[in-house]
Design an enzyme around this catalytic site. Structure first.
Site, PDB file in Angstrom:
ATOM      1  N   ASP A 166      29.907 127.218  78.584  1.00  0.00           N
ATOM      2  CA  ASP A 166      29.209 128.182  79.429  1.00  0.00           C
ATOM      3  C   ASP A 166      28.447 127.490  80.574  1.00  0.00           C
ATOM      4  OD1 ASP A 166      28.126 130.717  80.081  1.00  0.00           O
ATOM      5  OD2 ASP A 166      26.343 130.303  78.883  1.00  0.00           O
ATOM      6  N   GLU A 418      28.174 123.096  69.156  1.00  0.00           N
ATOM      7  CA  GLU A 418      28.862 124.308  68.709  1.00  0.00           C
ATOM      8  C   GLU A 418      30.352 124.139  68.446  1.00  0.00           C
ATOM      9  OE1 GLU A 418      27.722 127.653  71.147  1.00  0.00           O
ATOM     10  OE2 GLU A 418      25.774 127.684  70.174  1.00  0.00           O
TER      11      GLU A 418
HETATM   12  C1  GCB Z   1      25.431 128.684  73.430  1.00  0.00           C
HETATM   13  C2  GCB Z   1      25.904 127.467  74.136  1.00  0.00           C
HETATM   14  C3  GCB Z   1      25.334 127.364  75.537  1.00  0.00           C
HETATM   15  C4  GCB Z   1      25.344 128.733  76.197  1.00  0.00           C
HETATM   16  C5  GCB Z   1      24.455 129.645  75.402  1.00  0.00           C
HETATM   17  C6  GCB Z   1      24.390 131.067  75.953  1.00  0.00           C
HETATM   18  O1  GCB Z   1      25.501 128.825  72.256  1.00  0.00           O
HETATM   19  O2  GCB Z   1      25.682 126.283  73.427  1.00  0.00           O
HETATM   20  O3  GCB Z   1      26.082 126.441  76.255  1.00  0.00           O
HETATM   21  O4  GCB Z   1      24.940 128.688  77.524  1.00  0.00           O
HETATM   22  O5  GCB Z   1      24.929 129.737  74.095  1.00  0.00           O
HETATM   23  O6  GCB Z   1      23.536 131.366  76.752  1.00  0.00           O
HETATM   24  O7  GCB Z   1      25.228 131.862  75.579  1.00  0.00           O
END
Ligand code: GCB
Length: 605
Positions: A166, A418
């Site tokens: 993301d 993750e």
């Molecule tokens: C997560 C990820 C991160 C995302 C975040 C989100 O679990 O590790 O990279 O940006 O969630 O905001 O969805």
């Protein structure tokens, strides 16, 4: 010979020349650059800033999203007075992979976009004349790359990145490029490990050189007084009444390493080192034997226009904001940050969880959301993941630990973010990666990985590899958000009780929790995305954290809003920042400041 990862520094025996500035640049969608001789100079080139990501300079979408090969090139002079030494080109990062050509000759290939590499150019260089360095980069993603994703091809042949993560897939020469000149016999590496006894400290060290001359190490305190010295490639430096490096109270000794031949200095390297110990004991994370509670953030290297390009001014502002809000730590989510940022963390006394770019190991573009639905993707079942990906992962881990091992600020390694851990195939993979980290790190720092929502006490097959458990949890956001937050709290407590019942006797850290919030959007009563909801959401999280003694830290997602791919889940990026992308506070920042000012570093000890 071992490639040196030492940060480029000018000393009595070493020279550093900065090659940053405007380079020639061109996309190579057909992959014809090499056959057309671009390694000797790029025809019809644009100008591009180094260091910076190339993406956000462009005003047309095809260029901003460009995926494939692209070239950078610049000219430089190597003065004849450097003859007799070694000349290295040092790339602090080339995202995500690079072939380096000097004067038309291909000299190196490097995979991985967030760690440095050097190219020895002694044999290719023309003294006192113009030389040309050309770099062919590539930013495509696959299941074998760190970070992972896929690359799609449109019907006209144009490629597009589909990250399983993301954050925007920024690329280019995002960190400085320098020429480093070292003597024939040189210091290649050194490693320190500290012990504390009473008021004294002992630093065991090892220096690697390319020859057999004598080595000497001197240590100076911040007033420039000699604190300890020792002869030999290995030894113990003893400091009585040592000033330890402490959380938000840093003290840095200057280590001066020399190779000498009698009175003649052959090579010299200088580094600032904080003396401290780190260990996990029971449910405590101990720094210098004292329990610490982590308060802080998951961050990104991300800013307007230059993307992920190193920006010392933004980094400086970030530290000022983190100090203002009462934070003491951050995680380098989701890739190793620039060395300059770790140097700042050393200076400020911040605790850093140093993460490698093993992110997206869950084959889905919306994995951050889908993980809460129980979806699985069999990522580790892929034969290529078990071979090529693992090889890339290990190579990156070797580089990471070699680069960052001496930083006092680095208190832990995060070896994946993750990943999919619900499948048995992940287990042997984790075993190898976690064992390698332990083997490589002389300080034996704690190891962890960030657990996605579906890595639960009863489904995760890999949490036992962690020295402390890092949870990324979004109860009240991806699951049961808004008015349903009361259910979210019940579900959250149920999960925490299940962890407690496992009696793991390990510390738990929340490495992510957060709610997207549109700065300036107010709503009474709250709705999701309003500033009011971000505060209510955080309040609920804190009530849960505070009721479990084994929770030893909270790092909010995210420090600041940041750029991602476009899509139905993102409004010009991820808005979970406590600060906006231009580093101004949302309402939650004041709430956090009140909480963290009152939470002592030894909270729950
Ligand atoms: C997560 C990820 C991160 C995302 C975040 C989100 O679990 O590790 O990279 O940006 O969630 O905001 O969805």
């Amino acid at each position: 010979m071992k490639q040196s990862m030492l940060y480029p520094r000018t000393t009595r025996t070493r020279r550093v020349a900065d090659l940053c500035g405007m380079w020639d640049f061109r996309f190579d969608p057909q992959g014809c650059g090499e056959s057309e001789g671009w390694q000797n100079g790029i025809p019809d080139a644009l100008k591009m800033v180094v260091p910076a990501s190339f993406n956000d300079f462009f005003t047309d979408k095809q260029s901003r999203e460009y995926t494939g090969d692209f070239w950078y090139s610049t000219k430089f002079i190597v003065p004849a007075e450097w003859k007799g030494g070694h000349v290295d080109l040092r790339f602090d990062a080339a995202t995500h992979r690079a072939d380096v050509f000097v004067n038309g000759r291909k000299l190196a290939f490097h995979e991985g976009g967030f760690l440095p590499f050097t190219v020895r150019i002694d044999d290719a260089v023309k003294w006192n004349e113009e030389n040309i360095v050309s770099v062919r980069l590539n930013n495509e993603l696959s299941h074998q790359t760190l970070p992972a994703g896929t690359t799609r091809t449109f019907s006209d042949g144009t490629k597009i990145s589909k990250p399983y993560f993301d954050f925007f897939n920024y690329a280019g020469l995002q960190r400085p490029v320098r020429l480093v000149v070292t003597p024939q016999e040189e210091i290649l590496d050194f490693t320190v490990n500290h012990k504390i006894s009473g008021a004294g400290a002992q630093t065991d060290y090892e220096v690697e050189t390319s020859g057999n001359h004598d080595v000497h190490v001197s240590v100076f305190d911040e007033d420039g007084n000699l604190a300890a010295e020792c002869d030999g490639k290995r030894g113990a430096l003893k400091i009585d009444n040592a000033r330890l490096w402490n959380v938000l109270d840093a003290y840095l000794y200057t280590f001066c390493i020399t190779i000498h031949d009698g009175g003649e200095i052959i090579d010299e390297y200088i580094e600032q080192i904080g003396i401290r110990t780190v260990e996990v004991r029971g449910t405590d994370i101990l720094v210098n034997g004292k329990s610490v509670y982590l308060k802080g953030f998951g961050k990104h290297e991300d800013f307007f226009v230059r993307g992920r390009g190193l920006d010392l001014a933004v980094a400086k502002r970030d530290f000022e904001l983190m100090k203002w809000i009462g934070a003491n730590s951050f995680r380098t989510s989701h890739y190793p940050y620039s060395e300059e940022i770790l140097q700042m963390a050393d200076r400020e006394g911040f605790l850093v969880i140093d993460e490698i770019a093993a992110v997206g190991f869950f084959a889905s573009i919306l994995n951050f959301m889908e993980a809460s639905t129980g979806k699985t993707s069999a990522f580790f079942d892929d034969e290529a993941v078990q071979t090529k990906t693992k090889e890339n992962h290990k190579a990156a881990l070797r580089e990471l630990i070699q680069r960052d091992k001496n930083h006092a600020c680095v208190i832990a390694w995060s070896l994946l973010n993750e990943p999919e851990t619900t499948n048995e195939a992940a287990v042997p993979y984790f075993h190898e990666i976690f064992s390698l980290a332990h083997e490589l790190d002389v300080q034996k720092r704690p190891r962890t990985f960030a657990l996605i929502m579906n890595s639960m006490p009863d489904t995760c097959k890999c949490y036992s590899f962690c020295d402390f458990i890092s949870l990324n949890r979004y109860y009240g956001w991806y699951m049961s958000g808004g008015y349903e937050i009361r259910d979210a709290k019940e579900k959250f407590i149920a999960e925490m009780n299940a962890w407690r019942d496992l009696k793991l006797d390990k510390p738990f850290i929340f490495t992510e929790f957060g709610a997207d919030t549109a700065a300036g959007m107010h709503k009474l009563p709250s709705v999701m995305w309003s500033e009011e909801y971000q505060e209510e959401y955080l309040k609920m999280q804190f009530e849960v954290f505070d009721s479990y003694d084994f929770v030893k830290g909270e790092q909010i997602w995210n420090f600041a809003d940041f750029q991602t791919v476009e899509g139905i889940m993102r409004v010009d990026g991820n808005k979970k920042g406590v600060f906006t992308r231009d580093r101004q506070p949302k309402a939650a920042a004041y709430m956090l400041r009140r909480r963290w000012e009152n939470l002592k570093t030894d909270y729950k000890s």
